[in-house]
Design a protein around this motif. Structure first.
Motif, PDB file in Angstrom:
ATOM      1  N   GLY A 250       0.818  -1.218   0.000  1.00 52.04           N
ATOM      2  CA  GLY A 250       0.000   0.000   0.000  1.00 52.04           C
ATOM      3  C   GLY A 250       0.843   1.256   0.000  1.00 52.04           C
ATOM      4  N   GLY A 251       0.285   2.318   0.628  1.00 52.36           N
ATOM      5  CA  GLY A 251       0.889   3.652   0.599  1.00 52.36           C
ATOM      6  C   GLY A 251       2.340   3.645   1.038  1.00 52.36           C
ATOM      7  N   MET A 252       2.562   3.233   2.260  1.00 52.64           N
ATOM      8  CA  MET A 252       3.929   3.220   2.814  1.00 52.64           C
ATOM      9  C   MET A 252       4.561   1.840   2.626  1.00 52.64           C
ATOM     10  N   SER A 253       3.749   0.807   2.858  1.00 52.83           N
ATOM     11  CA  SER A 253       4.276  -0.553   2.800  1.00 52.83           C
ATOM     12  C   SER A 253       4.802  -0.899   1.402  1.00 52.83           C
ATOM     13  N   GLY A 254       4.295  -0.213   0.383  1.00 53.50           N
ATOM     14  CA  GLY A 254       4.740  -0.442  -0.992  1.00 53.50           C
ATOM     15  C   GLY A 254       6.222  -0.167  -1.180  1.00 53.50           C
ATOM     16  N   ALA A 270       3.517 -10.152   0.515  1.00 53.08           N
ATOM     17  CA  ALA A 270       2.149 -10.574   0.209  1.00 53.08           C
ATOM     18  C   ALA A 270       1.215  -9.369   0.226  1.00 53.08           C
ATOM     19  N   GLU A 271       0.230  -9.406  -0.669  1.00 53.15           N
ATOM     20  CA  GLU A 271      -0.748  -8.310  -0.732  1.00 53.15           C
ATOM     21  C   GLU A 271      -2.092  -8.895  -1.156  1.00 53.15           C
ATOM     22  N   VAL A 272      -3.152  -8.620  -0.368  1.00 50.52           N
ATOM     23  CA  VAL A 272      -4.467  -9.186  -0.690  1.00 50.52           C
ATOM     24  C   VAL A 272      -5.232  -8.385  -1.741  1.00 50.52           C
ATOM     25  N   THR A 339       0.985  -4.551   7.234  1.00 49.42           N
ATOM     26  CA  THR A 339      -0.442  -4.349   7.013  1.00 49.42           C
ATOM     27  C   THR A 339      -0.849  -3.188   7.928  1.00 49.42           C
ATOM     28  N   SER A 340      -2.048  -2.622   7.698  1.00 44.81           N
ATOM     29  CA  SER A 340      -2.432  -1.428   8.470  1.00 44.81           C
ATOM     30  C   SER A 340      -3.122  -1.809   9.774  1.00 44.81           C
ATOM     31  N   LEU A 341      -2.353  -2.434  10.673  1.00 45.59           N
ATOM     32  CA  LEU A 341      -3.002  -2.915  11.895  1.00 45.59           C
ATOM     33  C   LEU A 341      -3.303  -1.820  12.913  1.00 45.59           C
ATOM     34  N   HIS A 342      -2.938  -0.578  12.592  1.00 48.21           N
ATOM     35  CA  HIS A 342      -3.414   0.522  13.455  1.00 48.21           C
ATOM     36  C   HIS A 342      -4.923   0.698  13.215  1.00 48.21           C
ATOM     37  N   ASN A 343      -5.457   0.015  12.192  1.00 49.56           N
ATOM     38  CA  ASN A 343      -6.860   0.144  11.808  1.00 49.56           C
ATOM     39  C   ASN A 343      -7.417  -1.259  11.476  1.00 49.56           C
ATOM     40  N   TYR A 349      -6.495  -4.827   7.825  1.00 49.73           N
ATOM     41  CA  TYR A 349      -5.956  -6.196   7.903  1.00 49.73           C
ATOM     42  C   TYR A 349      -7.035  -7.164   7.437  1.00 49.73           C
ATOM     43  N   TYR A 350      -6.652  -8.104   6.555  1.00 42.27           N
ATOM     44  CA  TYR A 350      -7.653  -8.981   5.935  1.00 42.27           C
ATOM     45  C   TYR A 350      -7.537 -10.423   6.408  1.00 42.27           C
ATOM     46  N   PRO A 351      -8.683 -11.070   6.683  1.00 45.32           N
ATOM     47  CA  PRO A 351      -8.667 -12.448   7.174  1.00 45.32           C
ATOM     48  C   PRO A 351      -8.295 -13.442   6.079  1.00 45.32           C
ATOM     49  N   ASP A 397       8.699  -5.939  14.617  1.00 47.03           N
ATOM     50  CA  ASP A 397       7.480  -5.159  14.375  1.00 47.03           C
ATOM     51  C   ASP A 397       7.906  -3.856  13.704  1.00 47.03           C
ATOM     52  N   TYR A 398       7.181  -3.473  12.630  1.00 43.36           N
ATOM     53  CA  TYR A 398       7.616  -2.276  11.906  1.00 43.36           C
ATOM     54  C   TYR A 398       6.698  -1.071  12.164  1.00 43.36           C
ATOM     55  N   GLY A 399       6.272  -0.924  13.419  1.00 41.86           N
ATOM     56  CA  GLY A 399       5.529   0.288  13.780  1.00 41.86           C
ATOM     57  C   GLY A 399       4.106   0.305  13.262  1.00 41.86           C
ATOM     58  N   SER A 425      10.391  -4.196  18.550  1.00 41.05           N
ATOM     59  CA  SER A 425       9.993  -3.272  17.481  1.00 41.05           C
ATOM     60  C   SER A 425      11.282  -2.825  16.794  1.00 41.05           C
ATOM     61  N   TYR A 426      11.141  -2.334  15.572  1.00 41.08           N
ATOM     62  CA  TYR A 426      12.334  -1.941  14.814  1.00 41.08           C
ATOM     63  C   TYR A 426      13.096  -0.816  15.496  1.00 41.08           C
ATOM     64  N   VAL A 427      12.420   0.032  16.301  1.00 39.78           N
ATOM     65  CA  VAL A 427      13.162   1.101  16.977  1.00 39.78           C
ATOM     66  C   VAL A 427      13.942   0.522  18.157  1.00 39.78           C
TER      67      VAL A 427
HETATM   68  N1  LIG Z   1       7.726   2.131  10.760  1.00 44.15           N
HETATM   69  C1  LIG Z   1       7.450   3.165  10.032  1.00 44.15           C
HETATM   70  O1  LIG Z   1       8.255   4.075   9.869  1.00 44.15           O
HETATM   71  C2  LIG Z   1       6.151   3.182   9.344  1.00 44.15           C
HETATM   72  C3  LIG Z   1       6.037   4.045   8.283  1.00 44.15           C
HETATM   73  C4  LIG Z   1       4.874   4.054   7.581  1.00 44.15           C
HETATM   74  C5  LIG Z   1       3.831   3.254   7.930  1.00 44.15           C
HETATM   75  N2  LIG Z   1       3.902   2.460   9.005  1.00 44.15           N
HETATM   76  C6  LIG Z   1       2.742   1.639   9.365  1.00 44.15           C
HETATM   77  O2  LIG Z   1       2.642   0.583   8.396  1.00 44.15           O
HETATM   78  C7  LIG Z   1       1.271   0.282   8.144  1.00 44.15           C
HETATM   79  C8  LIG Z   1       0.983   0.276   6.656  1.00 44.15           C
HETATM   80  O3  LIG Z   1       0.972   1.587   6.114  1.00 44.15           O
HETATM   81  P1  LIG Z   1       0.477   1.849   4.608  1.00 44.15           P
HETATM   82  O4  LIG Z   1       0.490   3.317   4.398  1.00 44.15           O
HETATM   83  O5  LIG Z   1       1.245   1.010   3.673  1.00 44.15           O
HETATM   84  O6  LIG Z   1      -1.028   1.305   4.699  1.00 44.15           O
HETATM   85  P2  LIG Z   1      -1.964   0.738   3.521  1.00 44.15           P
HETATM   86  O7  LIG Z   1      -3.267   0.471   4.168  1.00 44.15           O
HETATM   87  O8  LIG Z   1      -1.883   1.632   2.342  1.00 44.15           O
HETATM   88  O9  LIG Z   1      -1.276  -0.667   3.107  1.00 44.15           O
HETATM   89  C9  LIG Z   1      -1.402  -1.883   3.838  1.00 44.15           C
HETATM   90  C10 LIG Z   1      -1.655  -3.013   2.842  1.00 44.15           C
HETATM   91  O10 LIG Z   1      -1.715  -4.263   3.519  1.00 44.15           O
HETATM   92  C11 LIG Z   1      -2.631  -5.111   2.808  1.00 44.15           C
HETATM   93  N3  LIG Z   1      -3.052  -6.191   3.694  1.00 44.15           N
HETATM   94  C12 LIG Z   1      -3.877  -6.103   4.772  1.00 44.15           C
HETATM   95  N4  LIG Z   1      -4.013  -7.302   5.361  1.00 44.15           N
HETATM   96  C13 LIG Z   1      -3.265  -8.173   4.651  1.00 44.15           C
HETATM   97  C14 LIG Z   1      -2.988  -9.546   4.803  1.00 44.15           C
HETATM   98  N5  LIG Z   1      -3.477 -10.252   5.812  1.00 44.15           N
HETATM   99  N6  LIG Z   1      -2.164 -10.132   3.879  1.00 44.15           N
HETATM  100  C15 LIG Z   1      -1.635  -9.428   2.865  1.00 44.15           C
HETATM  101  N7  LIG Z   1      -1.866  -8.106   2.685  1.00 44.15           N
HETATM  102  C16 LIG Z   1      -2.656  -7.485   3.581  1.00 44.15           C
HETATM  103  C17 LIG Z   1      -3.748  -4.149   2.418  1.00 44.15           C
HETATM  104  O11 LIG Z   1      -4.495  -4.636   1.336  1.00 44.15           O
HETATM  105  C18 LIG Z   1      -2.990  -2.862   2.101  1.00 44.15           C
HETATM  106  O12 LIG Z   1      -2.737  -2.700   0.727  1.00 44.15           O
HETATM  107  C19 LIG Z   1       0.457   1.310   8.934  1.00 44.15           C
HETATM  108  O13 LIG Z   1      -0.013   0.723  10.143  1.00 44.15           O
HETATM  109  C20 LIG Z   1       1.441   2.407   9.234  1.00 44.15           C
HETATM  110  O14 LIG Z   1       1.135   3.158  10.404  1.00 44.15           O
HETATM  111  C21 LIG Z   1       5.064   2.388   9.711  1.00 44.15           C
END
Ligand SMILES: NC(=O)c1ccc[n+]([C@@H]2O[C@H](COP(=O)([O-])OP(=O)(O)OC[C@H]3O[C@@H](n4cnc5c(N)ncnc54)[C@H](O)[C@@H]3O)[C@@H](O)[C@H]2O)c1
Length: 666
Positions: A250-254, A270-272, A339-343, A349-351, A397-399, A425-427
Motif C-alpha cells: 500500500g501507501g507506505m508498505s509499498g 504478500a498483498e491481498v 499491514t495497516s493494523l493501526h486500523n 488487515y484482511y482475514p 514489528d515495523y511500527g 519493534s524496529y526502533v
Molecule cells: N515504521 C514506520 O516508519 C512506518 C512508516 C509508515 C507506515 N507504518 C505503518 O505501516 C502500516 C501500513 O501503512 P500503509 O500506508 O502502507 O497502509 P496501507 O493500508 O496503504 O497498506 C497496507 C496493505 O496491507 C494489505 N493487507 C492487509 N491485510 C493483509 C494480509 N493479511 N495479507 C496481505 N496483505 C494485507 C492491504 O491490502 C494494504 O494494501 C500502517 O499501520 C502504518 O502506520 C510504519
C-alpha cells in the motif's frame, strides 16, 4: 486572473461557482456523523466566520450539506482551479523568501501526484491534513504572500490566526496541529472537534508542509533492512541470497520491495488487494507477481541459489506465505509486517480464507464476523511466524501495531514475563540503538528552483561532505556513513523524486551542519539557482516522543513523557528555524505521540549560516542528551564526543547503579 493575482486575493470577493464532485480524484472516506444537532449548528457558524454575511444565505445550506455528505465541511467551492505543484519560488508573490519557500512546500503537500486525498486537503495516512478547509488555505497563502521578515504567522491546526509583529530572527510561521487538553485526546475527540472545525490531525509531515512523497519511507525501510541484516550476519556477510518476508504493497508498505532491492536481498511481499499489487508492479516497485504458492517456493529457492536481488509479490494473504514456507522448509532470514493494523476492523488487515471482495463485503454486512475472522487470522499469523523464529528467523514489528493487535487477539506473542512481546519493534533493536542514539536521522532538503539540475548538485555536495567526514569518523558511526554515501550515490539512478525536487538521507549533527553549510555556499555563489529548504521527518532523534515507536528504546520510564518534543520545538524556534511545528498524533495515532519538526531556508546569506549552525546542533543533540540520560550507551558515547568538540555544551550525565545493588534492595 494570473496565478499571482489569485494568491494575493485570498478569499475571493465574489462567490465562485460551486464545484461538482470530481470522480477522477481519490477522495477521503465519509467521516463519522458524530455531532449533535446543536453541535452541527456550531460547526456551520464556525465555517461561516470566514466569509462576509452577504454570502451566508447561500453558503449556509451548502456547508450543512457537506457536513451531511462527507462528515466535514471542506468548502469545496473555494478550491482554486490552478494546478497544485511545487513551482519555482519566484512564481509565488512574496516579500519574504522564507514565506515564499513555505508556499512552495504547502503546494507540494497538495499536489495531486503527491497527496492522497487532495480535494479534502489530506496528504497521507488517511487523515493527515494540511488544512481543514479551503478558506484556511486561501487565507494562509495570502498572508504568506504579503508578510515581511518582521512578522510571524501563527497557524492553529490549519487556521491562520494571523500575522503578529516579531523580529527577523524569529520563525516566520509557527504551526500547531491537534494540540488538545490531554483528557480530550481519544479517537472520538478527534472526530468531534475536527467536525466542529477547531482542530485537525496533522500526521507528521502533512500539517508541517514537509512531505516529500514516498522517498522518505523507501530510505527509512532501506536503512532498517540493512541494519537488520547486519544484526543477523554471522561473519559480516551481506544480505545477498537472504530472504525478507512481509506484507503490504500500500501507501507506505509499498516501499518494502524497492528497499529490499536497494538493500540487496530477496523480498517476498504478500498483498491481498489486487489493485495495490498491480499499481506497485506497474510502477516498477516490485519485480514479479505470482498467486501460486508452489511457484513462489520454486522461484525463491532459485533466487537463493543464484544470490539474486529480486522482489516478488504474492497475490494473497501473508499467512499463506508464512505457512507454506514453513512446510516447504524455505528459510526466511528477516521477517516483518506492514499491514495497516493501526486500523484492524475497517480494512487495515484482511482475514485468511476469503477473497478480497468477500472480505470487504463481510466487513460491511457482518462486522462482528469480520472481527472474529481477523482475530483468528492474527492467531494463525503469529503461530506461523513462531515456527520460523524457532528455526532462526529474525522477526521485528515495523511500527504498524502488529504485535499489539496480535496480543489483543490472544495470539501466542507475549514474552515469558507476560509484559513484553516476544519480538522487538524496529526502533528497539535497530533504529534506536544504531541510528537515533548516535544522532542519525532523516535529514531532508528541497530545491526551491524545482530544477533537477539543482538537486543533482546538492546530491554531489552532500556526498562529498559525507566522504570527507568518513575519513575521520569513529568506528561506531562508520557504517551509517557508508550506508548513506551508498544511498546518495544511487539516488539519481533509483528515480525517487515524486513532486518537489527533494532528497533524504540519514546524517548526524555534524553531517547535517556541514551539508547545510555547503548548500548555503552554493546558493550564495550562484551554483544553485535558488534557495534550498532544509527539514526532516518528525520520525527522528529529538522531535518525537512516542513510547511504542520513536522512543521505544527508552527504558527509564520517561518514554511516556513528552518533554523532549516540546523542548525541541521551542529550542529550534529561537535558534533560527524558518518555521516550526508541533503535533499531537502522527503514525501511531491521536493521543499516542507528540511530534515536531522544522523548516530552515538557506538563502545564501551569512544569517542563514549562523542560524543553521545554531539550530541543527540543538535539533539533534537535544535528543542525544535525553537518550544518554536514559542510560542508552550509544547516546552516552555520542554526547560525550560532542561535548569534547563543543566546549559550551554541558549535558548532565547519568551514573550507573550496579545490578547487584539494586537486586539486593528488594
Ligand atoms: N515504521 C514506520 O516508519 C512506518 C512508516 C509508515 C507506515 N507504518 C505503518 O505501516 C502500516 C501500513 O501503512 P500503509 O500506508 O502502507 O497502509 P496501507 O493500508 O496503504 O497498506 C497496507 C496493505 O496491507 C494489505 N493487507 C492487509 N491485510 C493483509 C494480509 N493479511 N495479507 C496481505 N496483505 C494485507 C492491504 O491490502 C494494504 O494494501 C500502517 O499501520 C502504518 O502506520 C510504519
Amino acid at each position: 486572473m494570473t496565478f499571482k493575482e489569485e494568491i494575493l486575493q485570498g478569499i475571493p470577493s465574489q462567490l465562485p461557482t460551486p464545484k461538482s464532485y470530481d470522480t477522477t480524484v481519490n477522495h477521503a472516506p465519509k467521516r463519522k456523523d458524530i455531532l449533535s444537532k446543536e453541535e452541527k449548528k456550531l460547526a456551520i457558524r464556525n465555517a461561516l466566520r470566514y466569509f462576509p454575511e452577504e454570502f451566508h444565505a447561500e453558503l449556509g445550506p451548502e456547508f450543512a450539506n457537506e457536513l451531511k455528505e462527507y462528515g466535514r465541511i471542506y468548502m469545496h467551492r473555494f478550491r482554486p482551479d490552478y494546478k497544485f505543484y511545487a513551482r519555482n519560488i519566484n512564481e509565488y508573490p512574496h516579500q519574504s523568501v522564507h514565506a515564499g519557500a513555505i508556499m512552495v512546500m504547502i503546494q507540494n503537500n497538495l499536489d495531486h501526484t503527491v497527496a492522497q486525498h487532495p480535494h479534502e486537503l489530506i496528504t497521507y495516512g488517511g487523515n493527515g491534513a494540511v488544512f481543514q478547509n479551503w478558506a484556511q488555505y486561501l487565507l494562509t497563502m495570502q498572508y504568506l504572500a504579503t508578510m515581511t521578515d518582521l512578522q510571524t504567522l501563527h497557524i492553529y491546526s490549519g487556521h491562520p490566526m494571523g500575522l503578529f509583529p516579531s523580529n527577523k530572527d524569529a520563525p516566520r510561521v509557527i504551526v500547531t496541529n491537534g494540540m488538545m487538553i490531554p483528557n480530550y485526546s481519544k479517537q472520538d475527540d478527534w472526530e468531534k472537534f475536527n467536525a466542529l472545525g477547531v482542530t485537525q490531525y496533522g500526521q507528521m509531515t502533512a500539517g508541517s508542509y514537509m512531505y516529500i512523497g514516498p522517498q522518505g519511507i523507501v530510505h527509512g525501510t532501506t536503512i532498517t533492512l540493512l541494519n537488520g541484516g547486519r544484526m543477523i550476519a554471522k561473519d559480516g556477510e551481506s544480505l545477498a541470497g537472504k530472504v525478507f518476508v512481509s506484507a503490504g504493497l500500500g501507501g507506505m508498505s509499498g516501499a518494502q520491495p524497492k528497499a529490499g532491492n536497494i538493500a540487496g536481498c530477496i523480498s517476498v511481499i504478500a498483498e491481498v488487494n489486487p489493485k495495490a499489487t498491480t499499481t506497485r508492479h506497474s510502477q516498477g516497485w516490485i519485480d514479479e507477481v505470482t498467486n501460486d504458492l508452489d511457484e513462489l517456493v520454486a522461484r525463491v529457492n532459485k533466487a537463493k541459489a543464484d544470490k539474486e536481488v529480486v522482489s516478488i509479490a504474492y497475490q494473497g494473504n501473508v499467512v499463506e506465505v508464512w505457512e507454506k514456507f514453513d512446510e516447504a522448509n524455505v528459510f526466511v532470514e528477516l521477517g516483518s509486517d506492514q499491514t495497516s493494523l493501526h486500523n484492524p476492523w475497517a480494512g487495515g488487515y484482511y482475514p485468511v480464507g476469503y477473497s478480497y471482495g468477500e472480505s470487504n463485503e463481510m466487513m460491511v454486512n457482518d462486522p462482528e464476523k469480520f472481527k472474529k475472522e481477523v482475530k483468528a487470522t492474527l492467531v494463525k499469523h503469529a503461530d506461523a511466524i513462531n515456527k520460523h523464529t524457532v528455526k532462526g528467523t529474525y522477526f521485528f514489528d515495523y511500527g504498524n501495531a502488529f504485535l499489539l493487535e496480535a496480543s489483543r487477539a490472544g495470539a501466542d506473542i507475549m514474552a515469558e514475563n507476560g509484559i513484553d512481546f516476544k519480538y522487538p519493534s524496529y526502533v528497539q533493536d535497530i533504529m534506536g540503538p544504531m541510528c537515533f542514539d548516535y544522532g542519525f536521522g532523516p535529514f531532508r532538503w528541497v530545491c526551491m528552483s524545482g530544477d533537477p539540475k539543482d538537486l543533482a548538485l546538492t546530491d554531489q555536495l552532500a556526498c562529498d561532505v559525507l566522504e570527507e567526514l568518513m575519513k575521520e569518523s569513529p568506528v561506531e558511526i562508520q557504517q551509517q556513513m557508508a550506508d548513506n554515501i551508498q544511498w546518495i550515490k544511487g539516488a539519481q539512478e533509483n528515480k525517487l523524486v515524486v513532486g518537489s525536487q527533494a532528497r533524504i538521507l540519514y546524517a548526524d549533527a555534524e553531517g547535517r551542519t556541514k551539508i547545510a553549510l555547503a548548500f548555503n555556499r552554493a546558493v550564495e555563489d550562484g551554483r544553485l539557482s535558488a534557495p534550498v529548504v532544509l527539514g526532516r521527518d518528525h520520525h527522528d532523534v529529538s522531535g518525537t516522543d512516542s513510547p511504542f515507536r520513536e522512543t521505544a528504546n527508552i527504558y527509564d520510564g520517561s518514554q511516556f513523557t513528552a518533554d523532549m518534543a516540546i523542548h525541541n520545538v521551542i529550542g529550534d524556534s529561537f535558534r533560527g528555524a524558518s518555521w516550526v511545528s508541533i503535533h499531537n498524533g502522527g503514525g501511531v495515532g491521536w493521543g499516542e505521540v507528540i511530534n515536531g519538526g522544522f523548516g530552515l531556508v538557506l538563502d545564501g546569506t551569512a544569517d542563514a549560516n549562523r542560524k543553521l549552525k545554531n539550530m541543527l546542533f540543538y535539533d539533534v543533540n537535544n535528543g542525544i542528551g535525553r537518550r544518554s540520560w536514559a542510560r542508552n550507551s550509544g547516546a552516552e558515547f555520542a554526547i560525550k564526543r560532542e561535548m569534547e568538540r563543543s566546549p559550551s555544551l554541558k549535558v548532565t550525565m547519568p551514573n550507573h547503579a550496579s545490578d547487584d545493588l539494586i537486586e539486593s534492595l528488594f
